[in-house]
Design an enzyme around this catalytic site. Structure first.
Site, PDB file in Angstrom:
ATOM      1  N   GLU A 137       0.873  -1.095  -0.525  1.00  0.00           N
ATOM      2  CA  GLU A 137       0.135   0.219   0.203  1.00  0.00           C
ATOM      3  C   GLU A 137       0.990   1.534  -0.126  1.00  0.00           C
ATOM      4  OE1 GLU A 137      -2.698   0.241   3.690  1.00  0.00           O
ATOM      5  OE2 GLU A 137      -3.275   2.414   2.753  1.00  0.00           O
ATOM      6  N   ASP A 155      -1.103  -1.199   5.837  1.00  0.00           N
ATOM      7  CA  ASP A 155      -1.557  -0.821   6.869  1.00  0.00           C
ATOM      8  C   ASP A 155      -2.079  -1.363   8.030  1.00  0.00           C
ATOM      9  OD1 ASP A 155       0.431   1.292   6.096  1.00  0.00           O
ATOM     10  OD2 ASP A 155      -1.260   2.732   6.144  1.00  0.00           O
ATOM     11  N   ASP A 166      -5.245  -0.452   9.270  1.00  0.00           N
ATOM     12  CA  ASP A 166      -5.847   0.203   9.570  1.00  0.00           C
ATOM     13  C   ASP A 166      -7.179   0.335   8.680  1.00  0.00           C
ATOM     14  OD1 ASP A 166      -5.363   1.726   7.114  1.00  0.00           O
ATOM     15  OD2 ASP A 166      -4.540   3.311   8.225  1.00  0.00           O
ATOM     16  N   ASP A 171      -8.433   1.304   6.137  1.00  0.00           N
ATOM     17  CA  ASP A 171      -8.384   1.771   4.252  1.00  0.00           C
ATOM     18  C   ASP A 171      -7.785   0.715   4.147  1.00  0.00           C
ATOM     19  OD1 ASP A 171      -9.476   4.199   4.313  1.00  0.00           O
ATOM     20  OD2 ASP A 171      -7.255   5.268   4.136  1.00  0.00           O
TER      21      ASP A 171
END
Ligand code: 28G
Length: 653
Positions: free
Chosen positions: A430, A503, A505, A507
C-alpha cells in the site's frame, strides 16, 4: 460395580467390542482425519449426522445442538429414538451396540439412505471411543431410557428406564477426551456452517444451535432447501433469471439441482453433495451435469440458429457466472467414493442419469423461456469471445517475450533476481512510500515489490475490459504471468507467494478486500491453492537504550506486548506503529518481510458459499449495503471475516 465392570470386560462379546474402540484410540486420525480442530468437530458430525439420517428417512423434524460451558456438547432429535431392545446376536441393547462397535449401522440395517460418505462416516462409536463420557437419553415406546459410557466407551450405567413419556427422540451429550486432541474448543462458526449447510440440504427441517458459553443462538430452517441456498448465495448479484429448481427420481437415485446465472461474475460456483455430504472433488454427478448442460445449450443455440456459423460453445463459456447446487440421494449400496479423501463420487451410472436429467429439464426450460435463452446465449458468446481474446493475448505475449516494447505496465515492479519461481514472493504494498521502504528492505534474490497508489479498482462490479484497463491489475496480471479468468494457469505463476502488505487500519483492510476480490474473481486457483497471503505488521515496538546499544522487541498484540516489556526490563519505552510508513527499511524487513520473523496470514476460503455471498455483499452493486458492512465487519483478524485466515504453520511465530 467394579466387579461387575470387570466381569463385563471379559465376557466374549465385549472383548471384540473393546478391541474395536482400542483401534480408534490408538490411531484416532485414521478415523477422524486429524486430532486438531477438524477432528474434534468430526465427533460432533458423527452424532449430528445420525440425527440428520433419521430426519432424512422421514422421522423427526427438528435437531438442536447445544455447546455447554464444561466442554461438552448435546445433540437432540425428535426421531423414533435409537432402538433399545436386545440385539439378537450381540445380546446387548441395540443402542449399546451402536455406541460400542464400529460400523454397527451396516451390520443390521438396510437403510435406504445414509449420510455416511467415505472415511469419516464411521459412526457414533468413534465419538464414544474418543470421549470422556457419552450420555444417551432415549424417548421411545412410552419410556425414557438412559445409558452412559465413560473413559472411551466403557458402559458405566447400563441401559435403564428412568420414566414414562409420550414423546420420542434421542439426546446425546458427550465430552471429547483431552487425551486425544490438541484443542478442546468447539468453534461456533464451524458448527454454525455445518448446521446451516445441513439445513439447506434438508429442507423443512428445523436446526437450532445454542452456545451456553456466549449465550448466542441461531436457528436454520429453509422451506425451499437448495433453491434458497442458491438464492442466498446470489442475493446481491445481478442475476439473469430466477433460480431454476429441478428434481427427479430415477433408478433409486434422487437428483436435485438448483441453478442460477449472474452477470459480472466470471466464475463457475458448483457445490455437489451426495447423501448430504459435500463431494468437494466432484465425480460422476458433476461430470454428468457439465456434459448435459453443455449439450443442452449448444443444441438449443444450434436449433435456433444462434451460433451464426461460429464454433460451438465450450463448457467453460456456458458455466461462466453460474452458481449451482447438485444434491443426490443414493442408496448406500451403490454409493462409491474415490480418492484419498473419499470426496469424489465414483458410481458410474450416475453420469448418464444426471446428464440426461439436466439435458431434458434445461432443454425444456430454454424452449419455454425464450427471453432468458437469448440472453443466456449472448452471455455465453461474450464469455467465448473473452476466452478467445485472452488466449490470443497470452500467445502474443509469449511470442513477443524478446521484444523490448513488451513491458509497458511494469515500471513500478521491482523484480526478484531468482528464476526459482516457487521461492519468489511478490509483495503488493500500500502506497509508494512504503513501497520504497520495502524495496530497500527486501531480499533481492527472492522478493519482488509492487507498490500500489490509492485504492485498487473494485472488480466485482467492473467488466473484464474495465479491469484490464486498470493499471494496477494489468501490472499484477503481467507480473504473475499466468493469465487471468478462464485462461489462468496457476502452474505458470512466477511467485510462490503473493503477499498483500497494507497498513493495519480501515483503509488497509479495504485495500486487502479489493485485492482479494480481484484474486477471487480472476485468479481463484491462486487462493484455493494457498498462494495468497496477508502480511501482518507489528503494532508496537518496545525498546531501551543501554550504553549506546539499543535493544528492541516487536509486539503484534497485547500478549506479545507484555512479554516484550518483561524481556526488555525496567526503563522500556513503547512506540505504536500506526502504519507501514512509520518503519524504516530495517524495521520493515525484520518485522514484516523476513520469513524468520514475520507473521503471514494465509488466505483460504473456508466456506465458499459464505465467501461468495459476502464478496457480493461487499463488492456488489448496492453501495449502501457495502458501506454498512465494511464499517461493521471489516476486520481481517476475526473468524467472521469472509476469507478464513489461518496463520500459516511455518510462518507462525
Ligand atoms: C441425538 C443425537 C443423535 C437416531 C435413530 C433411530 C433408529 C436407529 C437411530 O436405528 C439402526 C436399523 C434398523 C434396528 C431405526 C429407530 C428404526 C426404528 C431407528 C441419533 C436398528 C439404528 N426405530 N435415531 N438409529 N437400526 N438419532 N441422534 O442418533 O434396525 S440414531
Amino acid at each position: 460395580m467394579a466387579e461387575e465392570l470387570r466381569k463385563k470386560t471379559y465376557n466374549e462379546d465385549d472383548i471384540t467390542i473393546l478391541h474395536g474402540l482400542e483401534g480408534v484410540q490408538k490411531r484416532p486420525a485414521m478415523y477422524i482425519g486429524s486430532t486438531g480442530s477438524t477432528g474434534l468437530h468430526h465427533l460432533v458430525w458423527e452424532i449430528v449426522d445420525n440425527a440428520v439420517d433419521e430426519a432424512l428417512n422421514g422421522f423427526g423434524s427438528s435437531i438442536s445442538v447445544t455447546i455447554h460451558k464444561d466442554g461438552s456438547i448435546s445433540v437432540l432429535d425428535d426421531g423414533r429414538g435409537i432402538p433399545t431392545g436386545i440385539h439378537k446376536e450381540a445380546k446387548i441393547p441395540a443402542v449399546e451396540l451402536i455406541f460400542t462397535t464400529l460400523h454397527s449401522g451396516g451390520k443390521f440395517s438396510s437403510k435406504a439412505y445414509t449420510t455416511s460418505a467415505g472415511m469419516h462416516g464411521v459412526g457414533a462409536a468413534v465419538t464414544n471411543a474418543l470421549s470422556e463420557f457419552v450420555d444417551v437419553t432415549i424417548w421411545r415406546d412410552g419410556k425414557i431410557h438412559h445409558i452412559r459410557f465413560e473413559d472411551g466407551g466403557k458402559t458405566v450405567v447400563p441401559l435403564e428406564i428412568i420414566g414414562n413419556t409420550n414423546k420420542h427422540g434421542t439426546l446425546v451429550t458427550f465430552k471429547p477426551s483431552a487425551k486425544y486432541f490438541t484443542t478442546s474448543e468447539f468453534r461456533w462458526q464451524t458448527i454454525f456452517d455445518h448446521l446451516q449447510e445441513s439445513a439447506y440440504l434438508l429442507k423443512k427441517i428445523h436446526f437450532d444451535l445454542k452456545d451456553e458459553r456466549t449465550n448466542l443462538s441461531q436457528s436454520f430452517y429453509y422451506e425451499n432447501g437448495i433453491q434458497q441456498f442458491v438464492e442466498d448465495m446470489n442475493a446481491n448479484k445481478n442475476t439473469l433469471d430466477k433460480v431454476l429448481y429441478m428434481h427427479d427420481l430415477s433408478d433409486d437415485i434422487y437428483v436435485e439441482i438448483a441453478m442460477q446465472y449472474a452477470f459480472n461474475d466470471y466464475n463457475e460456483t458448483l457445490y455437489s453433495y451426495v447423501n448430504n455430504v459435500r463431494t468437494i472433488d466432484g465425480g460422476t454427478h458433476e461430470t454428468g451435469f457439465r456434459m448435459g448442460l453443455t449439450r443442452a445449450v449448444n443444441d438449443f443455440a444450434e436449433a435456433n440458429n444462434l451460433l451464426k456459423g461460429k464454433t460451438k460453445l465450450e463448457g467453460t463459456d456456458i458455466r461462466e457466472g453460474l452458481t449451482a447446487v447438485i444434491s443426490l440421494r443414493i442408496p448406500e449400496a451403490i454409493a462409491e467414493f474415490e480418492g484419498q479423501t473419499k470426496a469424489k463420487l465414483g458410481t458410474p451410472q450416475v453420469l448418464n442419469i444426471v446428464s440426461n436429467f439436466i439435458y431434458n429439464k434445461f432443454t425444456y426450460y430454454l424452449a419455454e423461456n425464450k427471453e432468458f435463452s437469448i440472453n443466456l446465449i449472448k452471455k455465453c458468446q461474450d464469455a467465448q469471445n473473452a476466452r478467445v481474446a485472452a488466449r490470443k493475448a497470452k500467445d502474443e505475449a509469449r511470442a513477443s517475450k524478446t521484444k523490448k516494447t513488451e513491458v509497458i505496465i511494469s515500471d513500478k515492479l521491482t523484480p526478484a533476481q531468482s528464476k526459482d519461481y516457487a521461492k519468489n514472493e511478490l509483495f503488493i504494498v500500500e502506497g509508494d512510500s512504503a513501497g520504497g521502504t520495502a524495496r530497500n528492505g527486501r531480499d533481492r534474490i527472492h522478493q519482488a515489490i509492487l507498490p500500489l497508489r490509492g485504492k485498487p479498482l473494485n472488480t466485482d462490479s467492473a467488466t473484464v475490459s474495465k479491469m484490464l484497463e486498470n493499471k494496477e491489475f494489468a501490472t499484477i496480471i503481467n507480473a504473475i504471468g499466468a493469465g487471468y479468468g478462464q485462461a489462468f494457469d496457476v502452474s505458470e505463476a512466477k511467485y510462490g507467494k503473493i503477499i498483500i502488505m497494507t497498513d493495519a487500519d480501515t483503509d488497509g483492510a479495504h485495500i486487502q478486500t479489493l485485492l482479494l476480490t480481484f484474486f477471487y474473481n480472476f485468479m481463484r486457483p491462486l487462493i484455493t491453492s494457498g498462494h495468497v497471503y496477508v502480511a501482518v505488521p507489528p503494532l508496537y515496538r518496545v525498546y531501551k537504550e543501554t550504553n549506546k546499544k539499543e535493544i528492541e522487541e516487536y509486539a503484534w498484540n497485547d500478549e506479545d506486548l507484555a512479554l516484550a516489556k518483561k524481556k526488555i526490563g525496567p526503563g522500556y519505552k513503547v512506540s505504536r506503529f500506526k502504519g507501514l510508513g512509520e518503519m524504516n527499511d530495517k524495521q520493515l524487513k525484520e518485522t514484516t518481510m523476513d520469513p524468520k520473523h514475520r507473521q503471514l496470514i494465509q488466505v483460504n476460503i473456508e466456506n465458499p458459499f459464505l465467501a461468495e455471498k459476502r464478496i457480493s455483499t461487499l463488492m456488489g452493486k448496492d453501495t449502501a449495503i457495502r458501506r454498512k458492512w465494511v464499517e461493521e465487519n471489516v476486520d481481517f483478524n476475526t473468524e467472521d471475516s469472509f476469507f478464513k485466515e489461518q496463520i500459516h504453520g511455518e510462518e507462525k511465530k
